[in-house]
Scaffold this active site. Structure first.
Site, mmCIF file in Angstrom:
data_model
loop_
_atom_site.group_PDB
_atom_site.id
_atom_site.type_symbol
_atom_site.label_atom_id
_atom_site.label_comp_id
_atom_site.label_asym_id
_atom_site.label_seq_id
_atom_site.Cartn_x
_atom_site.Cartn_y
_atom_site.Cartn_z
ATOM 1 N N ASP A 28 0.897 -1.129 -0.020
ATOM 2 C CA ASP A 28 -0.081 0.029 0.050
ATOM 3 C C ASP A 28 0.795 1.334 -0.047
ATOM 4 O O ASP A 28 1.797 1.082 0.600
ATOM 5 C CB ASP A 28 -0.955 0.021 1.015
ATOM 6 C CG ASP A 28 -2.046 0.752 1.359
ATOM 7 O OD1 ASP A 28 -2.203 1.643 0.044
ATOM 8 O OD2 ASP A 28 -2.665 0.977 2.400
ATOM 9 N N HIS A 45 2.643 3.738 -9.023
ATOM 10 C CA HIS A 45 2.370 2.266 -9.246
ATOM 11 C C HIS A 45 3.573 1.606 -10.247
ATOM 12 O O HIS A 45 4.111 0.433 -9.695
ATOM 13 C CB HIS A 45 1.123 2.007 -10.037
ATOM 14 C CG HIS A 45 -0.004 2.339 -9.470
ATOM 15 N ND1 HIS A 45 -0.301 1.834 -8.186
ATOM 16 C CD2 HIS A 45 -1.377 3.023 -9.734
ATOM 17 C CE1 HIS A 45 -1.511 2.372 -7.894
ATOM 18 N NE2 HIS A 45 -2.039 3.067 -8.551
ATOM 19 N N LEU A 139 10.407 -20.749 -4.732
ATOM 20 C CA LEU A 139 9.505 -19.957 -4.016
ATOM 21 C C LEU A 139 8.099 -19.975 -4.872
ATOM 22 O O LEU A 139 8.115 -20.001 -5.970
ATOM 23 C CB LEU A 139 10.024 -18.337 -3.958
ATOM 24 C CG LEU A 139 8.930 -17.392 -3.539
ATOM 25 C CD1 LEU A 139 8.899 -17.395 -1.951
ATOM 26 C CD2 LEU A 139 9.428 -15.861 -4.114
HETATM 27 C C1 FPP Z 1 -2.010 0.309 -3.385
HETATM 28 O O1 FPP Z 1 -1.542 1.750 -3.352
HETATM 29 C C2 FPP Z 1 -1.562 -0.515 -4.409
HETATM 30 C C3 FPP Z 1 -2.423 -1.052 -5.201
HETATM 31 C C4 FPP Z 1 -3.860 -1.047 -5.353
HETATM 32 C C5 FPP Z 1 -1.837 -1.822 -6.134
HETATM 33 C C6 FPP Z 1 -0.661 -2.589 -6.104
HETATM 34 C C7 FPP Z 1 -0.053 -3.072 -7.210
HETATM 35 C C8 FPP Z 1 1.317 -2.821 -7.568
HETATM 36 C C9 FPP Z 1 2.466 -2.851 -6.674
HETATM 37 C C10 FPP Z 1 1.722 -3.156 -8.984
HETATM 38 C C11 FPP Z 1 1.014 -4.306 -9.579
HETATM 39 C C12 FPP Z 1 1.587 -5.567 -9.144
HETATM 40 C C13 FPP Z 1 2.362 -6.627 -9.730
HETATM 41 C C14 FPP Z 1 2.230 -7.991 -9.135
HETATM 42 C C15 FPP Z 1 2.692 -6.228 -11.288
HETATM 43 P P1 FPP Z 1 -2.615 2.799 -3.494
HETATM 44 O O2 FPP Z 1 -2.711 3.087 -4.867
HETATM 45 O O3 FPP Z 1 -3.742 2.365 -2.914
HETATM 46 O O4 FPP Z 1 -2.067 3.881 -2.730
HETATM 47 P P2 FPP Z 1 -2.543 5.112 -1.840
HETATM 48 O O5 FPP Z 1 -3.407 4.514 -0.857
HETATM 49 O O6 FPP Z 1 -1.290 5.723 -1.427
HETATM 50 O O7 FPP Z 1 -3.069 5.673 -2.935
#
Ligand code: FPP
Length: 246
Positions: A28, A45, A139
């Protein structure tokens, strides 16, 4: 495959005998990281995806059996279409771009969640990665995609009801666990959430029953290998009693 010797793990401040078998991460804070850097959320992202390599590599090298990453929840569909397109693009790029290295490192990739909801291109990138790495013995890398624990539990209950009606036998706890996406994986030991939020957000609700929870203020794109080692070291200091006494 474990590549780090016990001596090296000790040098890093980790007890080789107390390594978690199964770690899950709620990655997150990509959006807040972007804001902090005056960048678009898409850049956050991308920075989040770039962080994956180091964490997966360390998990594999340290001999952790399973790593389960929350990449897209059943609730993430609420995001604007433009952000969904960015996330889908990153998923395709990630699976197609990293597959060779993951395969060479014997990583076995599996998606958990309802993949059918994704556009074809995302689905085929994921399914191709699963197919190519299915036999790998290193893994177990589980990527939660369109995953929600409540849906996972409901899905298991429905499947068990169906077989109970057919067989006349009530399911056991083992039957229930086998009906979850995580069937066959080691018990969850450590659940990490970055960015200071202190909730599980519909992630692995059943599996987290006795997991140690680790919350850090660090935003996911800043969660380096040394932050990961800090989390594992904290896990190793916890006194796990599983409801018993010492
Ligand atoms: C949370 O940050 C993150 C997500 C909803 C997406 C997580 C995805 C990735 C790290 C990339 C994709 C994964 C792979 C396996 C390629 P947020 O956008 O909710 O952050 P915020 O709460 O600060 O807005």
């Amino acid at each position: 495959m474990k590549k780090l010797s016990d001596e090296r793990l000790l040098e890093l401040g980790l007890n080789p005998k107390l390594m978690p078998a199964h770690v899950a991460i709620i990655m997150d804070g990509n959006g807040r990281w972007a804001k902090k850097h005056g960048a678009l959320r898409s850049i956050g992202h991308r920075a989040g995806v770039n962080r994956l390599r180091e964490i997966i590599r360390f998990s594999s090298d340290a001999g952790i059996s399973a790593l389960t990453l929350y990449a897209f929840s059943t609730e993430n569909w609420k995001r604007p279409d433009s952000e969904l397109a960015v996330l889908f693009g990153l998923l395709i790029e990630y699976f197609n771009g990293e597959i060779d290295e993951l395969d060479e490192n014997e990583v076995c990739i599996r998606a958990i969640g309802e993949l059918s909801a994704f556009p074809d291109e995302v689905r085929s990138a994921v399914e191709n990665a699963e197919a190519r790495t299915r036999r790998n013995k290193g893994l177990k890398l589980n990527i939660a995609l369109n995953y929600g624990a409540q849906l996972e539990i409901l899905r298991a209950v429905r499947a068990l009801c169906k077989s109970a009606i057919e067989s006349g036998e009530l399911p056991t706890q083992a039957d229930f666990e086998n009906a979850l996406y995580t069937a066959g994986l080691p018990e969850l030991d450590l659940l990490i959430r970055t960015s200071g939020e202190m909730r599980l957000s519909n992630y692995l609700l059943y599996q987290a029953a006795y997991a140690e929870l680790y919350f850090t203020e660090v935003l996911w794109p800043d969660f380096t290998k040394s932050e990961y080692i800090r989390a594992i070291a904290e896990f190793q200091r916890r006194n796990r009693r599983f409801g018993g006494v010492e």
